[in-house]
Design a protein around this motif. Structure first.
Motif, PDB file in Angstrom:
ATOM      1  N   PRO A  23       4.959  -8.554  -6.371  1.00 42.12           N
ATOM      2  CA  PRO A  23       4.340  -8.858  -5.605  1.00 42.12           C
ATOM      3  C   PRO A  23       2.894  -8.310  -5.551  1.00 42.12           C
ATOM      4  O   PRO A  23       2.464  -7.388  -6.235  1.00 42.12           O
ATOM      5  CB  PRO A  23       4.198  -8.550  -3.432  1.00 42.12           C
ATOM      6  CG  PRO A  23       5.679  -6.895  -4.682  1.00 42.12           C
ATOM      7  CD  PRO A  23       5.525  -8.043  -5.848  1.00 42.12           C
ATOM      8  N   GLU A  27      -0.498  -9.875   1.153  1.00 44.42           N
ATOM      9  CA  GLU A  27       0.214 -10.313   1.921  1.00 44.42           C
ATOM     10  C   GLU A  27       1.572 -10.507   1.776  1.00 44.42           C
ATOM     11  O   GLU A  27       2.772 -10.298   1.985  1.00 44.42           O
ATOM     12  CB  GLU A  27      -0.302 -11.775   2.232  1.00 44.42           C
ATOM     13  CG  GLU A  27      -1.574 -12.544   2.955  1.00 44.42           C
ATOM     14  CD  GLU A  27      -2.487 -11.714   2.681  1.00 44.42           C
ATOM     15  OE1 GLU A  27      -2.836 -11.636   1.132  1.00 44.42           O
ATOM     16  OE2 GLU A  27      -3.845 -11.547   3.202  1.00 44.42           O
ATOM     17  N   GLU A  28       1.530 -10.414  -0.289  1.00 46.34           N
ATOM     18  CA  GLU A  28       3.220 -10.229  -0.568  1.00 46.34           C
ATOM     19  C   GLU A  28       3.048  -8.904  -0.574  1.00 46.34           C
ATOM     20  O   GLU A  28       5.093  -8.864  -0.678  1.00 46.34           O
ATOM     21  CB  GLU A  28       2.716 -11.000  -2.274  1.00 46.34           C
ATOM     22  CG  GLU A  28       2.627 -12.718  -2.198  1.00 46.34           C
ATOM     23  CD  GLU A  28       1.992 -12.711  -3.786  1.00 46.34           C
ATOM     24  OE1 GLU A  28       2.250 -13.916  -3.587  1.00 46.34           O
ATOM     25  OE2 GLU A  28       1.770 -11.950  -3.814  1.00 46.34           O
ATOM     26  N   ASP A  31       4.665  -8.549   2.318  1.00 46.07           N
ATOM     27  CA  ASP A  31       6.110  -9.052   2.829  1.00 46.07           C
ATOM     28  C   ASP A  31       7.480  -8.120   2.339  1.00 46.07           C
ATOM     29  O   ASP A  31       8.147  -8.089   3.115  1.00 46.07           O
ATOM     30  CB  ASP A  31       6.142 -10.829   2.579  1.00 46.07           C
ATOM     31  CG  ASP A  31       5.186 -11.326   3.138  1.00 46.07           C
ATOM     32  OD1 ASP A  31       5.108 -10.691   4.343  1.00 46.07           O
ATOM     33  OD2 ASP A  31       4.538 -12.843   2.905  1.00 46.07           O
ATOM     34  N   SER A  32       6.545  -7.631   1.316  1.00 44.43           N
ATOM     35  CA  SER A  32       7.778  -7.391   0.350  1.00 44.43           C
ATOM     36  C   SER A  32       8.076  -5.831   1.088  1.00 44.43           C
ATOM     37  O   SER A  32       9.820  -5.802   1.204  1.00 44.43           O
ATOM     38  CB  SER A  32       7.222  -7.047  -1.196  1.00 44.43           C
ATOM     39  OG  SER A  32       8.487  -7.076  -2.035  1.00 44.43           O
ATOM     40  N   TYR A  34       7.868  -4.891   3.875  1.00 49.01           N
ATOM     41  CA  TYR A  34       8.788  -5.278   5.427  1.00 49.01           C
ATOM     42  C   TYR A  34      10.207  -5.737   5.269  1.00 49.01           C
ATOM     43  O   TYR A  34      11.053  -5.243   5.553  1.00 49.01           O
ATOM     44  CB  TYR A  34       8.100  -6.434   5.935  1.00 49.01           C
ATOM     45  CG  TYR A  34       9.031  -7.176   7.568  1.00 49.01           C
ATOM     46  CD1 TYR A  34       9.271  -6.025   8.556  1.00 49.01           C
ATOM     47  CD2 TYR A  34       9.199  -8.257   7.833  1.00 49.01           C
ATOM     48  CE1 TYR A  34       9.263  -5.699   9.585  1.00 49.01           C
ATOM     49  CE2 TYR A  34       9.892  -8.653   8.974  1.00 49.01           C
ATOM     50  CZ  TYR A  34       9.924  -6.936   9.506  1.00 49.01           C
ATOM     51  OH  TYR A  34      10.974  -7.685  11.022  1.00 49.01           O
ATOM     52  N   ALA A  35      10.292  -6.458   4.158  1.00 49.82           N
ATOM     53  CA  ALA A  35      11.781  -6.970   3.371  1.00 49.82           C
ATOM     54  C   ALA A  35      12.933  -5.793   2.735  1.00 49.82           C
ATOM     55  O   ALA A  35      13.909  -4.865   3.554  1.00 49.82           O
ATOM     56  CB  ALA A  35      11.677  -8.044   2.613  1.00 49.82           C
ATOM     57  N   LYS A  72       3.689  -5.397  11.155  1.00 53.92           N
ATOM     58  CA  LYS A  72       4.810  -6.148  11.186  1.00 53.92           C
ATOM     59  C   LYS A  72       6.165  -4.764  11.234  1.00 53.92           C
ATOM     60  O   LYS A  72       6.524  -4.912  11.635  1.00 53.92           O
ATOM     61  CB  LYS A  72       5.240  -6.357   9.336  1.00 53.92           C
ATOM     62  CG  LYS A  72       4.912  -7.106   9.104  1.00 53.92           C
ATOM     63  CD  LYS A  72       4.698  -7.945   7.644  1.00 53.92           C
ATOM     64  CE  LYS A  72       4.242  -9.098   6.518  1.00 53.92           C
ATOM     65  NZ  LYS A  72       4.800 -10.450   7.971  1.00 53.92           N
ATOM     66  N   THR A 239      13.354  -6.771  -2.688  1.00 57.21           N
ATOM     67  CA  THR A 239      14.591  -6.383  -2.000  1.00 57.21           C
ATOM     68  C   THR A 239      16.310  -6.030  -2.972  1.00 57.21           C
ATOM     69  O   THR A 239      16.694  -5.485  -2.541  1.00 57.21           O
ATOM     70  CB  THR A 239      15.171  -8.040  -1.219  1.00 57.21           C
ATOM     71  OG1 THR A 239      13.723  -7.750  -0.788  1.00 57.21           O
ATOM     72  CG2 THR A 239      16.045  -7.368   0.018  1.00 57.21           C
TER      73      THR A 239
END
Ligand code: KMH
Ligand code: ZN
Length: 272
Positions: A23, A27-28, A31-32, A34-35, A72, A239
């Motif tokens: 990422p 944004e990437e 998101d990463s 959060y995962a 998030k 992840t």
């Protein structure tokens, strides 16, 4: 016993050409992170990239990434002041003006792969003092035994507060090699009462993370430290690496610290 799991989604060097799942945009990265949080990570160690994927100390990019993450989940954010080899120390130290709860402090200059990682003594002192003033918890990145001694000199000068939190970084070309012997030797030299984790760069990542957990350390996982799940198998994002580390800890009968437990274990300053 609970261990703190940190995700390091993006480091200072690799690009999408090395691993397409890395990422790089705010944004990437959000998101990463959060995962990773959903898999048990409670600290996010952040490097930022500009639109050309270059490491950056741009405060707008950092702020935007922090905001996206905070929207998030309540993961604790640790900004890297290491940023990247091409970024001036004077720009890197400004990262703490965003007042993250944690930030890294690299005590010494060193060769770093084919490059140079500049951490001049007067700059390191100034950054340590500023972090203390802003009540930002430093993560002390030590790549060799002399770095530990340098940290203890800062401590003796009153620039660092208890409990000290170390990352023992092994496997950087220019620092100590990623071997179990080096890890044990560094752990034995740590001051009493400190908090620590191993950051194992490259192919010994999994094994040394396991040894670190068995020795009582916390753990870190992510594409900053290794781009591979195992030899020849690229990690398809952060992840799988975070999940594997959480599974590893649980298989050693260790539980994964919650966000609140992490605050206590790391003695983090209160949230603003
Ligand atoms: N990737 C680490 C070996 C920091 O974040 O302050 C070096 C580093 C330092 O990235
Ligand atoms: Zn880093």
């Amino acid at each position: 016993m609970s261990v703190v799991l940190t995700v390091a989604p993006t480091g200072p060097i690799a690009t999408k050409a090395d691993n397409e799942y890395l990422p790089t945009s705010p944004e990437e990265i959000a998101d990463s992170v959060y995962a990773a949080y959903l898999e048990g990570a409670t600290v996010a160690h952040l490097h930022l990239r500009d639109e050309f994927e270059r490491p950056t100390a741009d405060l707008n990019i950092a702020r935007r990434t922090m905001d996206l993450i905070e929207e998030k989940c309540p993961i604790h954010i640790q900004l890297s002041t290491g940023v990247g080899l091409s970024v001036d120390f004077e720009d890197r130290e400004k990262m703490v003006e965003l007042r993250p709860r944690m930030a890294t402090l690299n005590p010494c200059s060193m060769s770093f792969g084919t490059g140079e990682f500049r951490n001049p003594p007067d700059g390191v002192r100034r950054l340590a003092a500023r972090m203390r003033e802003l009540d930002i918890k430093p993560e002390l990145e030590v790549y060799d035994t002399g770095h530990l001694d340098a940290v203890m000199r800062l401590y003796d000068e009153g620039l660092l507060a208890d409990p000290l939190q170390f990352s023992i970084v092994l496997g950087v070309v220019g620092g100590a090699a990623a071997t179990p012997q080096n890890l044990v030797m560094m752990v034995e030299r740590l001051p009493k009462g400190c908090i620590w984790q191993i950051i194992a760069i490259g192919k010994a990542n999994l094994q040394l993370t396991g040894i670190g957990l068995a020795l009582g350390g916390n753990a870190r996982a992510g594409l900053e430290d290794t781009l591979y799940l195992r030899k020849g198998e690229i990690a398809q994002g952060n992840t799988p690496l975070v999940k594997r580390t959480a599974d590893l800890a649980r298989s050693l009968d260790l539980s994964i610290a919650s966000v609140v437990e992490t605050e206590r274990i790391l003695s983090l300053p209160p949230r603003p």
